[in-house]
Enzyme design. Structure first.
Site: not given
Ligand code: SAH
Length: 397
Positions: A250, A341
């Site tokens: 992340d 989503c």
């Molecule tokens: N799968 C998770 C929800 C994902 S929310 C669950 O079940 O709880 C999306 C996440 O993507 C966020 O934590 C955000 O920090 C991260 N994010 C957004 N863009 C990103 C990128 N380019 N690289 C890594 N993480 C990213």
């Protein structure tokens, strides 16, 4: 006197199909006076009443329907009833019974446009995003307290979409005392702390509950890669399912710290098998490939790249890119669990994107299962916009 929104000829059709949104372009005029959030009648060009709706003068969605029964009073009792019905519908579904984290009200799809309510143990978090929902806050909260017997209600109305309605952000306790410590829920036996004050949405991605259960079932002995792991929901389920290793990526350091703290809440899980990496997924997957890494099971659960169809093209490229990188990192026979989503990317388009990524990676892949949001995030058939979360479980040769 209730004011009446008169529609242009032909624009009554979507209301007759029970779609809850009335767009500004459909409205010929407002007969009478209404303030933001007031209940108005929606009528066809001949003045025939079709629905009762909340008026949103600042929004392109000029009105959101509360009821298609024009004689139903829109009052305190109406909201208590609607809230109680939503809670009862969930209690009747076996998949949802006994869940400590549960979406109680899923806005339009529960007949309450602009209203989200999520339960975490004895705490309920509400998010009100429309002028109508704002006006009926007290009735909605009273309904939630009565229907759930919860100890407290917190408001997280800090979503950007409130701006489109001309509403300021609103957060704070609406009922009961703040909890003594952290709010912790168990999901399929795994403990997760929920930050209702600053976490995404109301603190947790409840919509992925059943998909996390599926991941646990698939993880035994697997090398798992969880991309966009947030607070570790999928990662911890993979560990609980007996994964050989789980690498989680992340770009948010605070999210990763929460994820590691969540793992620590579960001493039965083997922390030595988990690695948390703060990186941009797009870059990190390329690096992993260059380093010759391979995984048996990869989760791609990125943020909303396309909030609306206007962003669909750029978003499609981003989805294609990560899915392509995912396919390249899969060991023979490996599984890709891939999600979108984005409201702006439909089920069919998403499948096309994943198919394009498989083709470009030179892999043959088959859909093993189509994935969607959990049952507490229902989709009203009259409101297909409610189907924002879609996913595919795909197996490569
Ligand atoms: N799968 C998770 C929800 C994902 S929310 C669950 O079940 O709880 C999306 C996440 O993507 C966020 O934590 C955000 O920090 C991260 N994010 C957004 N863009 C990103 C990128 N380019 N690289 C890594 N993480 C990213």
């Amino acid at each position: 006197m209730t004011a009446t929104l008169i529609l242009h000829p032909g624009k009554e059709r979507s209301v007759l199909r029970r779609h809850p949104w009335v767009f500004d372009t459909s409205v010929a005029r407002l007969d009478g006076h209404a303030r933001p959030g007031d209940t108005v009648l929606v009528a066809d060009a001949h003045g025939k009443p079709l629905a009762k709706a909340a008026y949103s003068p600042k929004s392109k969605i000029r009105a959101r329907v509360w009821s298609f029964e024009v004689d139903t009073p829109i009052d305190h009792a109406f909201f208590k009833r609607r809230v109680a019905q939503a809670v009862r519908r969930r209690a009747a579904l076996p998949e949802l019974s006994g869940q400590q984290g549960l979406r109680l009200i899923h806005a339009e799809s529960d007949g309450l446009p602009g209203v989200i309510a999520d339960q975490y143990g004895d705490t309920v978090v509400v998010q009100l995003t429309s002028a109508g929902a704002e006006k009926w806050r007290a009735a909605i909260v009273a309904g939630l307290v009565k229907a759930t017997g919860c100890a407290r209600v917190y408001e997280r109305s800090d979503s950007e979409v409130r701006g489109l309605e001309g509403l300021e952000p609103a957060t704070g306790w609406l009922f009961g005392e703040p909890p003594a410590g952290e709010i912790v829920i168990a999901e399929h036996g795994v403990k997760m702390a929920v930050d209702v004050f600053a976490g995404h949405k109301t603190g947790f991605y409840l919509d992925q509950r059943e998909n996390r259960r599926l991941l646990a079932e698939l993880s035994k002995g697997k090398r798992v890669l969880n991309c966009f792991c947030y607070t570790g929901g999928f990662s911890l389920q993979a560990l609980a399912g007996g994964a050989a290793s789980v690498l989680s990526i992340d770009s948010s350091q605070p999210a990763l710290e929460r994820a590691a703290a969540n793992l620590a809440l579960n001493p039965v899980l083997d922390a030595a098998k988990a690695e948390w990496r703060c990186a941009n997924v797009f870059d990190e997957l390329r690096k992993l490939k260059a380093a010759g890494e391979a995984f048996d099971l990869i989760v791609l659960d990125p943020p909303k790249f396309a909030p609306s169809s206007a962003h669909a093209e750029r978003a499609a490229r981003a989805y294609k890119d990560i899915n392509l990188l995912g396919f390249r990192l899969l060991a023979p026979g490996g599984l890709l669990m891939s999600y979108s989503c984005s409201g702006g990317i439909g089920v069919e388009l998403f499948q096309k994107i994943v198919a394009g990524a498989a083709a470009d990676s030179g892999r043959t892949a088959r859909i093993v299962k189509r994935l969607q949001g959990a049952a507490d995030h229902p989709v009203d058939l009259a409101f297909p916009e409610g189907e924002y979360l879609k996913g595919l479980l795909v197996q490569v040769e």
